[in-house]
Design an enzyme around this catalytic site. Structure first.
Site, PDB file in Angstrom:
ATOM      1  N   GLU A  85       9.012  23.503  33.983  1.00 14.52           N
ATOM      2  CA  GLU A  85       9.091  24.319  35.197  1.00 14.52           C
ATOM      3  C   GLU A  85       7.721  24.507  35.841  1.00 14.52           C
ATOM      4  O   GLU A  85       6.785  24.971  35.176  1.00 14.52           O
ATOM      5  CB  GLU A  85       9.705  25.684  34.864  1.00 14.52           C
ATOM      6  CG  GLU A  85       9.918  26.566  36.082  1.00 14.52           C
ATOM      7  CD  GLU A  85      10.631  27.854  35.741  1.00 14.52           C
ATOM      8  OE1 GLU A  85      10.473  28.833  36.497  1.00 14.52           O
ATOM      9  OE2 GLU A  85      11.353  27.897  34.727  1.00 14.52           O
ATOM     10  N   LYS A 268      13.982  36.323  30.741  1.00 17.72           N
ATOM     11  CA  LYS A 268      13.836  34.880  30.932  1.00 17.72           C
ATOM     12  C   LYS A 268      12.388  34.557  31.277  1.00 17.72           C
ATOM     13  O   LYS A 268      11.827  33.561  30.805  1.00 17.72           O
ATOM     14  CB  LYS A 268      14.775  34.401  32.035  1.00 17.72           C
ATOM     15  CG  LYS A 268      14.857  32.873  32.157  1.00 17.72           C
ATOM     16  CD  LYS A 268      13.826  32.285  33.091  1.00 17.72           C
ATOM     17  CE  LYS A 268      14.000  30.772  33.216  1.00 17.72           C
ATOM     18  NZ  LYS A 268      12.971  30.157  34.089  1.00 17.72           N
ATOM     19  N   ASP A 284      11.638  26.048  16.243  1.00 19.23           N
ATOM     20  CA  ASP A 284      13.023  26.095  16.709  1.00 19.23           C
ATOM     21  C   ASP A 284      13.156  27.118  17.831  1.00 19.23           C
ATOM     22  O   ASP A 284      13.321  28.311  17.585  1.00 19.23           O
ATOM     23  CB  ASP A 284      13.937  26.454  15.533  1.00 19.23           C
ATOM     24  CG  ASP A 284      15.414  26.371  15.879  1.00 19.23           C
ATOM     25  OD1 ASP A 284      15.747  26.308  17.084  1.00 19.23           O
ATOM     26  OD2 ASP A 284      16.241  26.383  14.952  1.00 19.23           O
ATOM     27  N   HIS A 381       5.396  29.723  43.321  1.00 21.86           N
ATOM     28  CA  HIS A 381       6.232  28.782  42.584  1.00 21.86           C
ATOM     29  C   HIS A 381       6.491  27.529  43.411  1.00 21.86           C
ATOM     30  O   HIS A 381       6.362  26.402  42.923  1.00 21.86           O
ATOM     31  CB  HIS A 381       7.549  29.464  42.216  1.00 21.86           C
ATOM     32  CG  HIS A 381       8.497  28.588  41.461  1.00 21.86           C
ATOM     33  ND1 HIS A 381       8.376  28.372  40.110  1.00 21.86           N
ATOM     34  CD2 HIS A 381       9.567  27.867  41.861  1.00 21.86           C
ATOM     35  CE1 HIS A 381       9.340  27.559  39.703  1.00 21.86           C
ATOM     36  NE2 HIS A 381      10.076  27.240  40.747  1.00 21.86           N
TER      37      HIS A 381
END
Length: 441
Positions: A85, A268, A284, A381
């Site tokens: 991202e 998030k 993991d 962004h």
């Protein structure tokens, strides 16, 4: 004399990949050639990948970057991040620089305790079963340790035992937790082995039947806590002073605390940073995500993992979450990029790694809520996303940055606009027609 480790590398984004490898190598004491070799083609060839999972056809690479300016408990950390991202690495680095102005991150972590679960079904008297199991705790822990002699030799092993009654009496079910100190391992295979080793004896004591024997990814005895202080002056933007930014960030935090729909996106943003570090170190990330979100919902209502508050002229941020990470075993044995990541960070154990991951998570969250409270999340962004759009349109070399700048300036960040900008770059014409041409695309 070896150069002192530093995580401050101003302008790193402006230089070539080769030059970045050299600069990061000098900052971390790793040869640039070693970095280049470990990261070549994603650091993994198809033959090695074939030993990881089934039905391998090849490998799928993701960008490997580094978060800069990270100082944790007065120690410098260049923190590798693997993420696709745009803006995540840059945002974490920028926020970490703000945190430095207030003294850096301060982190602490619990002992590396994991939970090995043994489900016992068909239990007619749960209270009596609980008493019988607890009375034989010492014997059961001895059995558990016999199943993991290597772990015991490294100073780990079974530490405690808990019994929980589940549901109503009619459910006839209990679960036994063996609490295992996993040292520098993530611990999944170890605690699963221990569950298998003690299950039959537990069922015998409970006068029941063995059910599931598996670790829990809600490793809430293995939490990391990080806090930071950010002075108002470094939070200011072109259009807002630092005090107003603090108020905006505190408002964003309260929104997440009151609304699970916002809390999910708040978290998030945290996991953008944490997952990227976890992937870079061969750990993991699905287990980490599962544990983090279960922890966020432990009260019965989904809540933010981080909280932001005002303290005078400063912003205070705190985060707490379970983080089961390893610096030995698993992928680390065979993946050169994962081993490089640990060396680059300079971490000495799993606790150090968890502190780094959580600190980058808090930095990522700070960057996101600051953007939301000021210019909005899209401005920065999309400016970084513009480079990917330029590449998709066929730009290469220096044209990538030029096309990206043109479509950002025109506020039309699409592949169509990038194609038009690329065409404009390659024909002779006055510059003042460029934005008009892009806007029409």
């Amino acid at each position: 004399m070896m150069k002192m480790r530093t995580s401050q590398l101003p302008g790193l984004y402006k230089v070539t990949v080769d030059e970045r490898q050299r600069l990061v190598g000098e900052a971390t004491g790793i040869a640039a050639t070693q970095i280049a070799t470990a990261l070549a083609s994603g650091g993994l060839d198809a033959a090695t990948a074939d030993k990881f999972v089934e039905n391998v056809l090849g490998v799928y690479a993701l960008p490997y970057g580094v978060a800069l300016n990270v100082c944790i408990n007065d120690q410098e950390r260049v923190v590798p991040m693997v993420v696709e991202e745009p803006s995540v690495v840059a945002a974490a680095s920028s926020a970490a620089k703000m945190v430095r102005a207030g003294g850096g991150f301060h982190a602490e972590i619990d002992d590396p305790l994991m939970i090995s679960q043994v489900q016992i079904t068909h239990v007619k008297n749960a209270s009596l079963a609980t008493s019988r199991i607890l009375s034989e705790k010492a014997e059961i822990l001895t059995r558990a340790n016999r199943a993991a002699p290597g772990l015991v030799s490294r100073g780990g092993g079974a530490r405690d035992l808990e019994v929980r009654m589940l549901g109503e009496p009619k459910d006839e079910m209990i679960v036994v937790h063996i609490i295992v100190d996993c040292r520098d391992a993530m611990g999944a295979n170890l605690v699963n082995t221990i569950a298998e080793a003690v299950a039959d004896r537990l069922a015998e004591l409970a006068v029941g039947k063995v059910g599931l024997r598996i670790l829990s990814n809600l490793c809430d005895k293995r939490c990391v806590r990080v806090c930071c202080r950010v002075p108002a002056k470094v939070l200011a933007t072109e259009h807002m002073d630092g005090q107003a930014v603090i108020d905006g960030i505190v408002n964003a935090s309260r929104f997440a605390e009151l609304d699970p729909y916002r809390a999910a996106t708040h978290n998030k943003g945290i996991m953008n940073g944490i997952d990227a570090v976890v992937i870079a170190t061969g750990n993991d990330w699905r287990a980490v995500e599962a544990g983090a979100h279960a922890f966020a919902a432990r009260s019965g209502r989904y809540s933010p993992l981080s909280i932001w508050r005002r303290d005078g002229d400063s912003l205070i941020g705190t985060i707490e979450l379970p983080l089961a990470l390893g610096t030995v075993g698993g992928t680390l044995r065979v993946h050169p990029s994962a081993r490089l990541s640990l060396k680059m960070m300079g971490v000495t154990d799993a606790g150090d790694l968890a502190k780094a991951a959580a600190s980058v998570g808090l930095a990522s969250n700070l960057a996101a809520v600051r953007a939301l409270a000021t210019d909005g999340i899209q401005r920065g962004h999309m400016a970084l996303h513009a480079r990917a759009v330029a590449v998709a349109a066929g730009a290469a070399g220096r044209d990538v940055e030029r096309v990206a700048a043109m479509i950002v300036e025109a506020r039309n960040i699409t592949v169509e606009a990038a194609c038009q900008a690329l065409a404009v770059l390659h024909v002779d014409g006055p510059d003042d027609h460029r934005d008009e041409a892009i806007a029409e695309a």
